[in-house]
Design an enzyme around this catalytic site. Structure first.
Site, PDB file in Angstrom:
ATOM      1  N   HIS A 170      86.795 -36.109 -86.993  1.00 18.23           N
ATOM      2  CA  HIS A 170      86.904 -34.692 -87.228  1.00 18.23           C
ATOM      3  C   HIS A 170      86.738 -34.324 -88.890  1.00 18.23           C
ATOM      4  CE1 HIS A 170      89.270 -33.853 -83.285  1.00 18.23           C
ATOM      5  NE2 HIS A 170      88.104 -34.477 -83.295  1.00 18.23           N
ATOM      6  N   GLU A 178      89.026 -32.579 -90.538  1.00 18.03           N
ATOM      7  CA  GLU A 178      90.198 -33.002 -91.436  1.00 18.03           C
ATOM      8  C   GLU A 178      90.098 -34.483 -91.755  1.00 18.03           C
ATOM      9  OE1 GLU A 178      89.878 -31.163 -88.844  1.00 18.03           O
ATOM     10  OE2 GLU A 178      91.138 -29.344 -88.806  1.00 18.03           O
ATOM     11  N   SER A 195      91.235 -23.894 -87.309  1.00 21.41           N
ATOM     12  CA  SER A 195      92.604 -24.246 -86.757  1.00 21.41           C
ATOM     13  C   SER A 195      92.695 -25.732 -86.379  1.00 21.41           C
ATOM     14  CB  SER A 195      93.024 -23.243 -85.552  1.00 21.41           C
ATOM     15  OG  SER A 195      94.439 -23.528 -84.937  1.00 21.41           O
ATOM     16  N   CYS A 210      93.163 -29.246 -84.489  1.00 21.81           N
ATOM     17  CA  CYS A 210      93.503 -29.487 -83.172  1.00 21.81           C
ATOM     18  C   CYS A 210      94.836 -30.470 -83.191  1.00 21.81           C
ATOM     19  CB  CYS A 210      92.291 -30.380 -82.651  1.00 21.81           C
ATOM     20  SG  CYS A 210      92.225 -32.234 -83.491  1.00 21.81           S
ATOM     21  N   CYS A 222      94.657 -33.567 -85.549  1.00 25.12           N
ATOM     22  CA  CYS A 222      94.681 -33.239 -87.103  1.00 25.12           C
ATOM     23  C   CYS A 222      95.896 -32.694 -87.499  1.00 25.12           C
ATOM     24  CB  CYS A 222      93.329 -32.562 -87.268  1.00 25.12           C
ATOM     25  SG  CYS A 222      91.689 -33.281 -87.200  1.00 25.12           S
TER      26      CYS A 222
HETATM   27 ZN   LIG Z   1      90.887 -32.141 -85.296  1.00 23.86          ZN
END
Ligand SMILES: [Zn+2]
Length: 150
Positions: free
Chosen positions: A56, A58, A81, A83, A86
């Site tokens: 991802h 992040e 935002s 998940c 993360c």
């Molecule tokens: Zn994520």
């Protein structure tokens, strides 16, 4: 934190999201900033590019930052935002603050983070929201795969 600074930092994450989109990937970008405002790492979602659902935005930024002795005072900046995965990363490593481009197209774990003392700065950024809206409209199956609703 200062909104102007948060918006400046968000531009790095947006650049990453656009890079991801240009590569045919999911347009989510992130950047990790140190307590002193130094950019520690940046990255974008690489599910499509690397065939890796765990990469991802992040996590990519976090990994690019390498080992840090402490994450106290650091800020994770993300276009969307975070998940649960993360959000878990933020809590696991004690990242102090999360700056979020938008939470309209996807509402992740930022309320949970706020409840646990993480400072949340939600910017409601139009550019971030449009980036995701266009992508979701063009690639609904890929988006559903990414958020695990298939
Ligand atoms: Zn994520």
């Amino acid at each position: 934190m200062d909104q102007a600074r948060a918006r400046t930092w968000l531009t790095t994450a947006v650049e990453e999201a656009r890079s991801g989109l240009a590569e045919g990937g999911i347009p989510i970008g992130a950047a990790l900033f140190g307590a002193d405002g130094t950019l520690l790492g940046r990255g974008h979602n690489r599910r499509v590019q690397d065939g890796d659902p765990s990469l991802h935005a992040e996590t990519a930024a976090f990994r690019a930052a390498g080992r840090q002795r402490t994450y106290r005072g650091t800020t994770m900046v993300t276009t969307l935002s975070p998940c649960w995965y993360c959000s878990g990363l933020v809590r696991q490593f004690g990242i102090s603050r999360v700056v979020i481009g938008e939470a309209v197209t996807f509402h992740g774990g930022h309320d949970w983070l706020a409840e646990h003392g993480v400072e949340i700065v939600l910017l409601d950024d139009v550019e971030c929201a449009e980036l995701m809206r266009a992508f979701i409209a063009d690639h609904p199956a890929l988006w559903n795969e990414d958020i695990g609703v298939n």
